[in-house]
Design an enzyme around this catalytic site. Structure first.
Site, PDB file in Angstrom:
ATOM      1  N   THR A   1      13.638   3.904  10.006  1.00 29.42           N
ATOM      2  CA  THR A   1      14.537   2.781  10.132  1.00 29.42           C
ATOM      3  C   THR A   1      14.084   1.532   9.864  1.00 29.42           C
ATOM      4  OG1 THR A   1      15.211   3.813  12.402  1.00 29.42           O
ATOM      5  CG2 THR A   1      15.784   1.530  11.913  1.00 29.42           C
TER       6      THR A   1
ATOM      7  N   THR B   1       0.807  -1.205  -0.117  1.00 36.92           N
ATOM      8  CA  THR B   1       0.014   0.005  -0.040  1.00 36.92           C
ATOM      9  C   THR B   1       0.789   1.344  -0.036  1.00 36.92           C
ATOM     10  OG1 THR B   1      -1.632  -1.237   1.124  1.00 36.92           O
ATOM     11  CG2 THR B   1      -1.822   1.333   1.334  1.00 36.92           C
TER      12      THR B   1
ATOM     13  N   CYS C   1     -17.062  -7.404   1.872  1.00 34.71           N
ATOM     14  CA  CYS C   1     -17.985  -7.762   2.563  1.00 34.71           C
ATOM     15  C   CYS C   1     -17.739  -6.821   3.939  1.00 34.71           C
ATOM     16  CB  CYS C   1     -17.962  -9.027   3.224  1.00 34.71           C
ATOM     17  SG  CYS C   1     -16.450  -9.733   3.650  1.00 34.71           S
TER      18      CYS C   1
HETATM   19  N1  PLP Z   1      -2.113  -4.839  -4.203  1.00 32.38           N
HETATM   20  C1  PLP Z   1      -2.452  -6.054  -4.170  1.00 32.38           C
HETATM   21  C2  PLP Z   1      -2.929  -6.688  -5.670  1.00 32.38           C
HETATM   22  C3  PLP Z   1      -3.115  -6.757  -3.191  1.00 32.38           C
HETATM   23  O1  PLP Z   1      -3.619  -7.830  -3.417  1.00 32.38           O
HETATM   24  C4  PLP Z   1      -2.892  -6.251  -1.852  1.00 32.38           C
HETATM   25  C5  PLP Z   1      -3.238  -7.097  -0.666  1.00 32.38           C
HETATM   26  O2  PLP Z   1      -4.247  -7.518  -0.535  1.00 32.38           O
HETATM   27  C6  PLP Z   1      -1.959  -5.003  -1.849  1.00 32.38           C
HETATM   28  C7  PLP Z   1      -1.656  -4.331  -3.013  1.00 32.38           C
HETATM   29  C8  PLP Z   1      -1.655  -4.374  -0.588  1.00 32.38           C
HETATM   30  O3  PLP Z   1      -0.684  -5.018   0.211  1.00 32.38           O
HETATM   31  P1  PLP Z   1      -0.204  -4.587   1.391  1.00 32.38           P
HETATM   32  O4  PLP Z   1      -0.953  -5.499   2.350  1.00 32.38           O
HETATM   33  O5  PLP Z   1       1.202  -5.181   1.737  1.00 32.38           O
HETATM   34  O6  PLP Z   1      -0.517  -3.024   1.865  1.00 32.38           O
END
Ligand code: PLP
Length: 498
Positions: free
Chosen positions: A241, A76, A326
């Site tokens: 860090t 993310t 959901c």
């Molecule tokens: N992108 C995709 C395609 C994902 O499936 C996910 C997680 O479900 C993410 C991004 C986000 O990953 P993270 O949980 O490391 O933020």
């Protein structure tokens, strides 16, 4: 939430269990390499070495150069960084980002945020299996475009995009390409050079590594700007860090990637699909056959509520996920399923099953058996009430006991049914003993997802007359608006743990 004897985990696109080797590595790093990798004394040097070894391993897994890897806290963060950073560098000189409507929420929400700031975001349409319409992309890309953002593999459908073809087109317009490769890593070959991309995001917890660790590939020489301000870590590209234990755990997960196991995963998925087709001939497979992750299948079961289906599987220890989001209080169907043309009703009849290399044939056969029993309606142990059926007579009926298992924040959004008793969903097992056994128990939740789980739990505890409200209070209010305004929120009891 509730344990059943057998556990079959078929939700590996949500997250994966951490392997023994990864756990061992994390413990080792926590014990030995506590020094800050940026410090200059001997105790810390080993941490810095471990960090760079991990970087090498991750780089090798995706065929990148070592200096092209930045560790982040999650995918993310990686997605936010690329999108916001590029927008800041490019705007107002160039205004347009092209993307797809089936991106992960961490991309879509960021794009919508940028849209509100004046960036022009255009979504390339996808077909009924989620494959982008390349001709539309050709029409949309122009001199004003500063980024094409297209995920390699979709998390809900498993659909794989032809990123190489997209990159080739992008090059003609000198537009960089960013690909969310989170679901692809560990399941199909990810070679950033071969794909011709400029940026890519990755996440540890999808490859049997810990949660809270991500990586970002930034091709050498590509424009880059982080929105994190602070120390000079990650050669000044990402302040904070480094979480060395997580990074080393992620690298260990990368080392264990073995794509030779993919055909076995695929053959288990194929067995499951073929058996399901025999059990229910009208099932609709939303995932493509060929351009698809070997572990993922997205299925619509006409006439079957996914909440009831998931709750039943959960009762038998099988974890799968709904195709729809959901967890949203609005009970909105998944935008991905809408983008491929499913109706709201179909989206509520859709589930995603995602295997891993650790899924066994025994797991699949057990799952098939449970689904066969469920679909042949071999005596459903709980009763379903539609919002229409739950009228004043039932609500105020002397023999009925209404149990509201909503989250606290959900209670703030909607008032509860009169005469209801509130107990939290997650810690429900601390509350259930005070629930009368001689009454008809009516379970109510916000959107119809949690109530069936609790209903099955009560059945497993010997309660004989258990029902749950389909579509939850959202659905009930929609159908009974007048009644809601008249009676909701009266005489509510908050249960205490016993
Ligand atoms: N992108 C995709 C395609 C994902 O499936 C996910 C997680 O479900 C993410 C991004 C986000 O990953 P993270 O949980 O490391 O933020």
């Amino acid at each position: 939430m509730f344990r059943f004897q057998r556990k079959v985990y078929l939700d590996n696109n949500a997250t994966t269990p951490v392997t023994k080797n990864v756990r061992k590595k994390i413990n080792q790093v926590l014990k030995r390499y506590y020094g800050n990798p940026s410090s200059l004394y001997k105790i810390a040097i080993n941490s810095a070495i471990e960090l760079e070894e991990s970087r090498k391993t991750v780089a090798k897994a995706i065929n990148a150069e070592v200096d092209e890897i930045i560790f982040t806290a999650c995918a993310t963060e990686s997605n936010n960084t690329v999108l916001k950073g590029l927008a800041e560098i490019s705007y107002p000189g160039k205004k347009k980002i092209l993307s797809t409507p089936i991106e992960h929420p961490s991309v879509i929400s960021t794009l919508e945020y940028l849209k509100a700031k004046g960036i022009l975001v255009e979504y390339i349409p996808v077909d009924r299996q989620g494959i982008i319409e390349f001709e539309s992309l050709k029409e949309l890309v122009d001199e004003d475009t500063f980024l094409i953002c297209c995920m390699f593999a979709n998390n809900e459908l498993g659909t794989i995009q032809d990123i190489k073809k997209i990159s080739a087109l992008a090059k003609k317009y000198h537009v960089p390409v960013f690909s969310d490769c989170v679901q692809a890593l560990g399941k199909i070959q990810v070679d950033v050079k071969d794909l011709g991309i400029d940026y890519a995001s990755f996440s540890g917890h999808k490859i049997h590594s810990p949660k809270g660790i991500g990586a970002l590939f930034v091709k050498e020489g590509s424009p880059f700007q982080s929105f994190m301000h602070g120390g000079h870590q990650e050669t000044g590209l990402r302040a904070g860090t480094e979480a060395l234990h997580n990074i080393a755990g992620f690298a260990e997960g990368c080392k264990a990637i073995n794509l030779q196991k993919s055909p076995q995963v695929l053959s288990k998925k194929t067995l499951l699909i073929n058996e399901l087709k025999k059990i229910k001939s009208d099932i609709k497979i939303n995932s493509p056959v060929d351009e698809c992750l070997p572990n993922t299948v997205n299925i619509t079961l006409p006439g079957v509520s996914n909440s009831l289906f998931m709750a039943t599987l959960d009762f038998y220890g099988i974890a799968v996920s709904a195709g729809s989001a959901c967890s949203t209080p609005e009970n909105k169907p998944s935008p991905v399923l809408k983008a491929i043309g499913l109706t709201d009703e179909q989206a509520r009849e859709t589930i995603r099953i995602s295997l891993s290399e650790f899924t066994s044939y025994r797991d699949i056969k057990y799952t098939i058996k449970v689904i066969r029993n469920f679909l042949s309606e071999a005596a459903l142990p709980v009763n379903i009430l539609t919002p229409k059926q739950l009228d004043e007579n039932l609500i105020f009926g002397e023999n009925n006991y209404i149990l509201d298992v909503r989250w606290r924040y959900e209670r703030k959004l909607l008032k509860g049914l009169p005469n209801s008793n509130e107990a939290p969903f997650v810690t429900f097992r601390k509350y259930y003993k005070q629930i009368p056994r001689d009454k008809n128990i009516i379970l109510v939740c916000q959107a119809g997802y949690n109530a069936p789980v609790v209903a099955f739990y009560l059945r497993s505890k010997g309660y004989r007359k258990v029902s749950f409200l389909m579509s939850g209070l959202i659905g009930w209010k929609f159908v009974n608006a007048e009644l809601y305004n008249k009676i909701a929120g009266q005489n509510i009891t908050s249960l205490k743990p016993v």
